[in-house]
Design an enzyme around this catalytic site. Structure first.
Site, short mmCIF file in Angstrom:
data_model
loop_
_atom_site.label_atom_id
_atom_site.label_comp_id
_atom_site.label_asym_id
_atom_site.label_seq_id
_atom_site.Cartn_x
_atom_site.Cartn_y
_atom_site.Cartn_z
N HIS A 1 -13.40 24.91 8.16
CA HIS A 1 -12.08 24.46 7.68
C HIS A 1 -11.84 24.98 6.27
CE1 HIS A 1 -10.91 21.66 10.91
NE2 HIS A 1 -12.21 21.61 11.12
N GLU B 1 -9.28 25.08 4.53
CA GLU B 1 -8.35 24.27 3.74
C GLU B 1 -9.06 23.23 2.88
OE1 GLU B 1 -8.92 24.03 6.92
OE2 GLU B 1 -8.51 22.05 7.77
N GLY C 1 0.28 5.58 -3.78
CA GLY C 1 -0.33 6.77 -4.39
C GLY C 1 -1.44 6.38 -5.35
N LYS C 2 -2.24 5.37 -4.96
CA LYS C 2 -3.36 4.96 -5.83
C LYS C 2 -4.32 6.11 -6.06
CE LYS C 2 -5.12 1.49 -3.65
NZ LYS C 2 -4.42 0.77 -2.64
N ARG D 1 -17.78 20.54 17.50
CA ARG D 1 -18.76 20.19 18.53
C ARG D 1 -19.01 21.41 19.44
NH1 ARG D 1 -16.18 15.30 19.82
NH2 ARG D 1 -17.40 13.98 18.45
N GLY E 1 -8.24 20.86 15.87
CA GLY E 1 -7.77 19.79 16.72
C GLY E 1 -8.77 19.45 17.81
N SER F 1 0.86 -1.19 0.00
CA SER F 1 0.00 0.00 0.00
C SER F 1 0.90 1.24 0.00
CB SER F 1 -0.92 -0.01 1.21
OG SER F 1 -0.12 -0.02 2.37
N CYS G 1 -10.85 26.49 13.02
CA CYS G 1 -11.69 25.68 13.90
C CYS G 1 -11.23 25.77 15.36
CB CYS G 1 -11.78 24.26 13.38
SG CYS G 1 -13.27 23.47 13.99
N LEU G 2 -10.42 24.83 15.84
CA LEU G 2 -9.91 24.98 17.20
C LEU G 2 -9.09 26.27 17.30
CD1 LEU G 2 -9.55 23.75 20.05
CD2 LEU G 2 -7.48 22.66 19.21
N ASP H 1 -5.45 -8.94 0.21
CA ASP H 1 -5.89 -8.61 1.57
C ASP H 1 -7.24 -9.28 1.83
OD1 ASP H 1 -3.74 -6.93 1.67
OD2 ASP H 1 -4.89 -5.05 1.58
N ASP I 1 -7.80 10.77 0.75
CA ASP I 1 -7.76 10.62 -0.71
C ASP I 1 -8.91 11.36 -1.40
OD1 ASP I 1 -5.50 9.25 -1.31
OD2 ASP I 1 -6.41 7.27 -1.09
N1 GLN Z 1 -12.43 20.51 19.31
C1 GLN Z 1 -13.14 21.61 18.74
C2 GLN Z 1 -14.62 21.31 18.57
O1 GLN Z 1 -15.01 20.17 18.57
C3 GLN Z 1 -12.53 22.01 17.41
C4 GLN Z 1 -12.74 20.99 16.34
C5 GLN Z 1 -11.83 21.17 15.15
O2 GLN Z 1 -10.84 21.88 15.22
N2 GLN Z 1 -12.12 20.50 14.06
O3 GLN Z 1 -15.39 22.20 18.42
#
Ligand code: GLN
Length: 621
Positions: free
Chosen positions: A573, A575, A66-67, A526, A417, A63, A444-445, A203, A121
């Site tokens: 996000h 990105e 880079g499939k 969350r 995070g 594996s 986000c975080l 597999d 991916d």
């Molecule tokens: N832990 C934070 C939340 O749940 C941020 C989540 C994240 O950065 N994706 O809101």
């Protein structure tokens, strides 16, 4: 969430095995007489066999070849020719989605517009094809088994024993055919479905996928399916030559499952030699013209053109008898645009800046793959090389250490995070960015960290925190979303996920970057800003410039003071929506500010000035 096939009536509780009449729901998707036969191969209503073609990419030897990159580049080649393409990734694991997987082990969790948490991916497919995907483009063994077990309990199998073949394989084929009918852009039928099978031939966990694909190829008829074996050529340093044996054995393993590859793509460090290819071809019944060297390249963006130069696209079109569907003018235009991007990427650039990524998984790039790509896209569009410095915030326990760590960076990103580790270090980094005017983008975080930092150091709420980290804080400026509170104790699938509208204030930096006041971005969280603190934070100068259209959910923040070159954060996000030809605006803002910090005269460069938080610079543009 399991995509369920709904039926209108549910059997009574006391008779779980009672067969239902089968006129609705799952059974309506194939003829009732199918049930009586030994063979069981459901198709969606109106499905026309052989109309959509299938390209199946299966890995052998190992594996990590880079499939996804291979399969998406191939899909792009056909997309450039005006064909509607639909990729699908098939995972062998029993998880329903990738939401509960640790990014340290599996790479980032990529969230689709419809909220499905998938493998990284899928990000590669979206970026290379510039096409939004959905839950139809991602199958796990857990989804398939989950659906089947649900149906079994409802009595949908009419008293039959439920088996790997034909029922599990039948469900896989049904998913593929559904994708064929609606997987093109805007729900149109796909000309070609690109199937990437996770893992390698041999597999245990992907065996039923390979069997389903073998059956599919047989049922769809000749010229309907093209199997590509992606293999690996060893080149042991002690021998100094390429060896084909592992590849031969891997392909043989695939052939033992009844699959004869049409094309063999050989991954290798160096271009694969003729002799090696001849040997592989001889042992696997594949002519030389259909064996390709896929050796390491300096950038993934040159792979589609490389494939084209070697004639891989022509061979695929011939195998699938697709030449008639090609639109030549479409291809010329698409190719020019893409090559313009990839040649800019490989041209040395005048300016060079460094961005720090203040993360927890600093040792593993894959955990932040989309951030890495988003920054790369900006570099090409702003004509600057942007280096990333992956920094672990767990050890940043004093402001002195933060200043020393950030001494050589021109801007920072505090990414998303979960969990406590590294959080206090991240807060110190945000404080450093705010007070020293270092360009900053919080994700986000990182957005939540910016709120906590401001509450602590500007509002003076010294114990301000998120209930994620300190449930008993007296100033919970970040707290659980009301809907999430009801779901306590459940881990998978409990977040606010997927695409949501964001309303931007018209005079804000964010709105200028986007060039619009309504945008749609992808979320995965969350917790959120506690509404009762919004007014005080705003009054103290933290500007919530992006909000939910109807609820008091804060989605973008920036500093009111325009003397900070870039202090931006998003609850979503950004990105995840950056594409090579359409870089993400917030990242562009950060990158432009970092460039100007290091090269002040870059304000005169109109491509840079367009993205600056300075009305003067923007007016000059
Ligand atoms: N832990 C934070 C939340 O749940 C941020 C989540 C994240 O950065 N994706 O809101």
């Amino acid at each position: 969430m399991v995509p369920r096939l709904v039926r209108s009536s549910v059997p009574s509780k006391g008779s779980p095995t009672q067969p239902n009449s089968g006129e609705s729901g799952f059974l309506a998707r194939f003829s009732a007489s199918d049930e009586q036969r030994e063979w069981f191969s459901p198709s969606p209503a109106g499905y026309e066999r052989g109309r959509t073609k299938f390209v199946v990419v299966i890995g052998t030897v190992m594996s990590g070849l880079g499939k996804g990159i291979f399969s998406s580049s191939l899909a792009k080649l056909l997309q450039d020719k005006g064909l509607a393409v639909a990729p699908i990734k098939m995972e062998g694991y029993l998880n329903i989605d990738s939401g509960t997987l640790n990014p340290f082990r599996h790479g980032e969790v990529f969230v689709l517009a419809d909220g499905l948490e998938t493998d990284m991916d899928l990000g590669t497919y979206e970026r290379i094809l510039d096409q939004d995907l959905s839950r139809r483009n991602f199958i796990t063994a857990g989804q398939i088994y989950g659906e089947i077990l649900d149906r079994e309990r409802r009595g949908d199998y009419l008293g039959r024993d439920v088996q790997m073949i034909p029922h599990v394989t039948g469900s896989v084929k049904l998913r593929l055919r559904e994708l064929a009918m609606t997987g093109g852009p805007n729900g149109t039928p796909a000309d070609v479905v690109f199937v990437e099978v996770g893992g390698t031939a041999g597999d245990y966990e992907n065996g039923f996928y390979i069997e389903a694909l073998r059956e599919l190829a047989f049922e769809e008829g000749s010229e309907s399916t093209c199997f590509v074996a992606l293999t690996y050529i060893l080149e042991p340093a002690t021998l100094g030559e390429q060896k084909s044996k592992a590849a031969q054995l891997g392909i043989k393993r695939l052939m033992e499952s009844g699959v004869q590859p049409h094309v063999i793509a050989c991954r290798a460090t160096n271009p694969v030699g003729e002799k090696v290819m001849q040997k592989i071809g001889m042992f696997s019944n594949v002519p030389m013209k259909r064996i390709f060297s896929m050796h390491d390249r300096e950038s993934i963006y040159v792979i589609p053109d490389d494939m084209r130069a070697n004639g891989l696209d022509r061979e695929i079109l011939s195998i699938l008898n697709l030449h008639d569907r090609v639109k030549v003018t479409h291809e010329d235009k698409a190719r020019r645009t893409w090559n313009d991007f990839s040649s800019k990427l490989s041209t040395p650039r005048a300016r060079r800046v460094t961005l720090g990524i203040m993360g927890k998984y600093a040792s593993l790039r894959d955990a932040y793959a989309s951030i890495d790509k988003a920054v790369e896209h900006c570099g090409v569009h702003l004509n600057a090389t942007i280096d990333l410095k992956w920094l672990d915030t767990s050890s940043l326990d004093t402001t002195g250490k933060v200043a020393a760590t950030l001494k050589d960076v021109d801007g920072i990103i505090v990414p998303g995070g979960f969990g406590q580790r590294g959080v206090e270090g991240k807060l110190r980094c945000v404080e450093h960015a705010r007070t020293t005017k270092l360009p900053f983008l919080g994700i986000c975080l990182g957005f939540q960290m910016a709120v906590i930092e401001y509450a602590r150091h500007v509002l003076g709420l010294t114990d301000a925190n998120s209930t994620e980290f300190d449930p008993s804080t007296s100033h919970a400026v970040i707290s659980e979303l009301p809907d999430q509170k009801k779901l306590e104790g459940i881990v998978g699938g409990t977040m606010r996920l997927g695409g949501q509208d964001v309303l931007l204030e018209s005079e804000s930096f964010a709105a200028r970057l986007y060039g619009s006041t309504t945008v749609r971005e992808r979320f995965r969280h969350r917790y959120e800003v506690e509404p009762s603190f919004i007014e005080a934070l705003q009054a103290a100068g933290l500007h919530f410039s992006g909000r939910h259209p109807h609820h008091p959910i804060m989605q973008v923040l920036e500093l009111c003071a325009s003397d900070h070159p870039c202090f931006l954060a998003a609850q979503f996000h950004p990105e995840l929506t950056s594409r090579p030809l359409r870089p993400q605006p917030l990242f562009m803002g950060l990158a432009a500010a970092a460039i100007v910090r290091k090269y002040p005269d870059a304000v005169r460069d109109t491509t840079v000035a367009r993205w600056l938080n300075s009305p003067a610079a923007v007016a000059a543009h």
